[in-house]
Design an enzyme around this catalytic site. Sequence first.
Site, PDB file in Angstrom:
ATOM      1  N   LYS A  52       0.874  -1.262  -0.031  1.00 52.66           N
ATOM      2  CA  LYS A  52       0.046  -0.154  -0.111  1.00 52.66           C
ATOM      3  C   LYS A  52       0.888   1.426  -0.044  1.00 52.66           C
ATOM      4  O   LYS A  52       0.706   2.187  -0.689  1.00 52.66           O
ATOM      5  CB  LYS A  52      -0.904  -0.093   1.221  1.00 52.66           C
ATOM      6  CG  LYS A  52      -1.972  -1.105   1.122  1.00 52.66           C
ATOM      7  CD  LYS A  52      -2.923  -1.288   2.427  1.00 52.66           C
ATOM      8  CE  LYS A  52      -3.774  -2.390   2.500  1.00 52.66           C
ATOM      9  NZ  LYS A  52      -4.645  -2.566   3.472  1.00 52.66           N
ATOM     10  N   GLN A  96      -4.360  -1.558   9.851  1.00 51.39           N
ATOM     11  CA  GLN A  96      -4.348  -3.005   9.159  1.00 51.39           C
ATOM     12  C   GLN A  96      -4.863  -3.849  10.006  1.00 51.39           C
ATOM     13  O   GLN A  96      -4.499  -3.896  11.372  1.00 51.39           O
ATOM     14  CB  GLN A  96      -2.732  -3.294   8.613  1.00 51.39           C
ATOM     15  CG  GLN A  96      -2.604  -4.587   7.784  1.00 51.39           C
ATOM     16  CD  GLN A  96      -3.418  -4.344   6.485  1.00 51.39           C
ATOM     17  OE1 GLN A  96      -3.483  -3.294   5.884  1.00 51.39           O
ATOM     18  NE2 GLN A  96      -3.926  -5.537   6.153  1.00 51.39           N
ATOM     19  N   ASP A 119     -10.851   3.095   4.443  1.00 53.56           N
ATOM     20  CA  ASP A 119     -11.043   1.635   4.349  1.00 53.56           C
ATOM     21  C   ASP A 119     -12.790   1.364   4.250  1.00 53.56           C
ATOM     22  O   ASP A 119     -13.189   0.467   4.005  1.00 53.56           O
ATOM     23  CB  ASP A 119     -10.923   0.700   5.622  1.00 53.56           C
ATOM     24  CG  ASP A 119      -9.340   0.040   5.446  1.00 53.56           C
ATOM     25  OD1 ASP A 119      -9.155  -0.383   4.349  1.00 53.56           O
ATOM     26  OD2 ASP A 119      -8.625  -0.155   6.319  1.00 53.56           O
TER      27      ASP A 119
END
Length: 291
Positions: A52, A96, A119
């Site tokens: 990412k 994460q 997200d």
Amino acid sequence: MLLLDGNATSAAIRTEIAEEVSKLKSQGKKVPHLAAILVGEDGASQTYVNAKVKACENVGFESTLVRMPAETSEEELLSTIKGLNENPNIDGFIVQLPLPKHIDEDKVTLAVAPQKDVDGFHPENVGRMSLGLPTFLPATPNGVMEMLGRYNIETVGKNCVVIGRSNIVGTPMAILMSRGTNPGNATVTLTHSRTKNLKEITLQADIIIVALGKPNFLTGEMVKQGAVVVDVGIHRIEDASKKSGFRLVGDVEFETVAPKCAAISPVPGGVGPMTIASLLQNTLKAVTMRK
Ligand code: GUN
């Protein structure tokens, strides 16, 4: 059989984003800045987060990786999240998952400011998605929608079977495919571990999206001729013939399913790269939405 190439599709999206960043720069505007928090040393999570961060650099975004040890307390993590919420330099950030067992993921998800939640995991954003309001769509389901859209896969009125009901893939996938959009407008069946006669259901499907996290779960005998199959799974399988000692497989047994398909996404090189492209799209959106 058409291969739904996530590498090529993701590259096209990343080129579009890089062009947007160049425009912002030439107008003297701030470039998007994504931060990622990684708690602990989980190997797969490190790989994903590194990918990412690298993707950000490649499109001209700024990125910050916040690494925290596995022993980090919930309080310390929540305080780091608060810092990112309040930092005007950071446009969006992700924490994460999975997190170490002693940290409550729900509390963490709720702590992220909805306008920085690239997200799309915050309940406010999940609610907005369900209602069809502008929001950050979760990266993996949105990546699948982009892939279907860019390959002009017909979804309107089709029977779509989603396998797996997780909060981050299966459930939002079912919502997005049933919305009145294109792609979308499908007749969706959301199946899961308690579903009876799964094979009878998948054999009716024009589109199957597999996201249950079991290697090679969907086999050729479960798929009708001409179906479109999207494989969201990714697993390391030991393989002594490989230099690394493993190979990557999805939730779909590619060898038996692919010959029956009109189109199929491979693993690796299918949904995975699309997920990262979606995250970049959301980060760019975070900047525009703040204006
Ligand atoms: N772990 C697996 N997928 C994801 C994702 O899309 N976002 C975050 N933050 N963690 C994940």
